[in-house]
Design a protein around this motif. Sequence first.
Motif, PDB file in Angstrom:
ATOM      1  N   UNK A 254      -6.820  -4.370   4.899  1.00  0.00           N
ATOM      2  CA  UNK A 254      -7.956  -3.544   5.301  1.00  0.00           C
ATOM      3  C   UNK A 254      -8.515  -2.726   4.136  1.00  0.00           C
ATOM      4  N   UNK A 255      -7.996  -2.912   2.942  1.00  0.00           N
ATOM      5  CA  UNK A 255      -8.507  -2.174   1.782  1.00  0.00           C
ATOM      6  C   UNK A 255      -9.935  -2.611   1.464  1.00  0.00           C
ATOM      7  N   UNK A 256     -10.807  -1.635   1.239  1.00  0.00           N
ATOM      8  CA  UNK A 256     -12.196  -1.905   0.904  1.00  0.00           C
ATOM      9  C   UNK A 256     -12.795  -0.631   0.321  1.00  0.00           C
ATOM     10  N   UNK A 257     -13.984  -0.699  -0.249  1.00  0.00           N
ATOM     11  CA  UNK A 257     -14.589   0.492  -0.853  1.00  0.00           C
ATOM     12  C   UNK A 257     -14.732   1.632   0.153  1.00  0.00           C
ATOM     13  N   UNK A 258     -14.481   2.841  -0.310  1.00  0.00           N
ATOM     14  CA  UNK A 258     -14.637   4.080   0.451  1.00  0.00           C
ATOM     15  C   UNK A 258     -13.624   4.233   1.584  1.00  0.00           C
ATOM     16  N   UNK A 259     -12.581   3.409   1.627  1.00  0.00           N
ATOM     17  CA  UNK A 259     -11.595   3.464   2.697  1.00  0.00           C
ATOM     18  C   UNK A 259     -10.265   3.933   2.108  1.00  0.00           C
ATOM     19  N   UNK A 260      -9.898   5.162   2.406  1.00  0.00           N
ATOM     20  CA  UNK A 260      -8.650   5.735   1.910  1.00  0.00           C
ATOM     21  C   UNK A 260      -7.501   5.435   2.867  1.00  0.00           C
ATOM     22  N   UNK A 261      -6.347   5.112   2.305  1.00  0.00           N
ATOM     23  CA  UNK A 261      -5.150   4.839   3.098  1.00  0.00           C
ATOM     24  C   UNK A 261      -4.016   5.711   2.572  1.00  0.00           C
ATOM     25  N   UNK A 262      -3.383   6.469   3.487  1.00  0.00           N
ATOM     26  CA  UNK A 262      -2.261   7.327   3.121  1.00  0.00           C
ATOM     27  C   UNK A 262      -1.065   6.985   3.992  1.00  0.00           C
ATOM     28  N   UNK A 263       0.128   7.052   3.397  1.00  0.00           N
ATOM     29  CA  UNK A 263       1.369   6.816   4.113  1.00  0.00           C
ATOM     30  C   UNK A 263       2.197   8.097   4.107  1.00  0.00           C
ATOM     31  N   UNK A 264       2.720   8.454   5.263  1.00  0.00           N
ATOM     32  CA  UNK A 264       3.657   9.566   5.379  1.00  0.00           C
ATOM     33  C   UNK A 264       4.993   8.962   5.798  1.00  0.00           C
TER      34      UNK A 264
END
Length: 594
Positions: free
Chosen positions: A533-543
């Motif tokens: 799902x990675x794409x421009x303007x898409x931030x992904x964070x893991x906790x």
Amino acid sequence: MAMDDQRERRMSTGMSDVVLGCVMPYILDPRDRDAVSLVCRRWYELDALTRKHVTIALCYTTTPDRLRSRFGYLESLKLKGKPRAAMFNLIPEDWGGYVTPWVRAISESFQCLRSLHFRRMIVKDPDLELLARSRGRELETLKIDKCSGFSTDGLLHIGRFCRNLRTLFLEESSINDKDGEWLHELAVNNSVLETLNFYMTDLAKVKFEDLALIARNCRSLVSVKISDCEILDLVDFFRAADSLEEFCGGSFNEQPDKYSAISLPQRLCRLGLTYLGNNEIPIVFPLANLLKKLDLLYALLNTEDHCTLIQRCPNLEELETRNVIGDRGLEVLAQSCKRLKRLRIERGDDEQGMEDEEGVVSQRGLIALAQGCLELEYLAVYVSDITNSSLECIGTYSKNLCDFRLVLLDREERITDLPLDNGVRALLMGCEKLRRFALYLRPGGLTDRGLEYIGQYSQNIRWMLLGYVGESDQGLLKFSRGCPSLQKLEMRGCCFSEHALANAVMQLTSLRYLWVQGYRASATAPGRDLLAMARPFWNIELIPSRRVMVPDQLGEALMVEHPAHILAYYSLAGQRTDFPDTVIPLDPEALIPS
């Protein structure tokens, strides 16, 4: 040449600038505004000039500079920080959501700003001082909602410099209570206050004389919600606040015979009294016929007490209570309160519920409610039992329902009728006005077919919370083929893999925000399968998963395991830089093998 350009502009838009300038201020819905701004460059500029209010659902989705360059004439700004899960202690305290850069920008620009609302953010005393000194004369509304990090020292500056405040809202914020001088400054300097709210805070050092002074000085005071205090100390306040329409707070700690001295203002129509017992209920009776809102979340009433009070409130439109109200209380509510629009039933004390056998909510109460309260718009409820037929009944009768939230408690082992696939389908088909939907069940509560139904029949739903639903990745993928309007999705305790979550996000074309706790991590490296799902303007964070201390039913510390989280959202600001140690930014390039 200029005349030709103007003629071409008018022809391209089909509307003159004069007409459009008159129409634009009346377009208030943010979605309509967004659509209008995409028509042409001129409409985009007019939207920027005339937009009065902006809500930023996550403070990391943009920057203060971008907001300033896009909407320089804002009068109202609402800014949200931590994810909603922070309210349930599921997000690390140091996750982020600092208000400081926004306050700096507000102090330098946004000269038209009159209203500020910070929600679930970290606010420091210097932030409040800077805000008060730079914008104190203009600020009319300040809401610091479920925030933390500040003390009464910061509030002192607000009371001293913000002399035109009409609304000061601090509800459920975590505030270091050093003294009550902030309230005295507010009482001395302000004469236009209409709403004062420090409900569900630890602000206990306030002086009741200052509350009475505010009531005398601010003749337009209509709403006051305060922290716990003895109700007998508010006699002078109630006497002076003759325009008061809403009051919450106070408590009953003395002998019942002493409360005959209390006379509540005659205009009160929204009321919430803490630690209210059956001996004190008569204090409400003179106003009961006028009440439109009743908050019993922190009252000490059993099922019978609820019935006694509710049947005296025929004009009630909003009720907040706990599941001790029971099915019988809901039946009385359905019979007596035909104008009810909003009902929130929180989870009560399990031990109290076990002592009072009537203090449980099930399909019986929900069916009576749906059939009796046809104007219901909002329903949030914790239930001990539920059936498909009760959900079908809600879909049949509750045609005005816009917001539906149901949590199935795990105290009861035997549930009458699971799974709830057909009931959920009937509810969604019948309640066409639904915009917000939450369904928190238990394993086996909803199959993959039920998930598919949710996707198929959630045409207009924009926010959704799903807990312990579905059986496999296939159910999630079928769900994601629907929900064309879904912008915000939250999930807990589901069985889905990283790969399925990533594919679902790509199919949910309107999705802007995703939060998941509890999922099947990649077998090779955590987060790797999320790259789909990675794409421009898409931030992904893991906790990552973590062990935390929480109080048990006896108040003793208990160590529990919090599963890992995924947080993903669109952002024009790029990857944020203030990551704590408890958060891992998922950088696609870092996971690509060399």
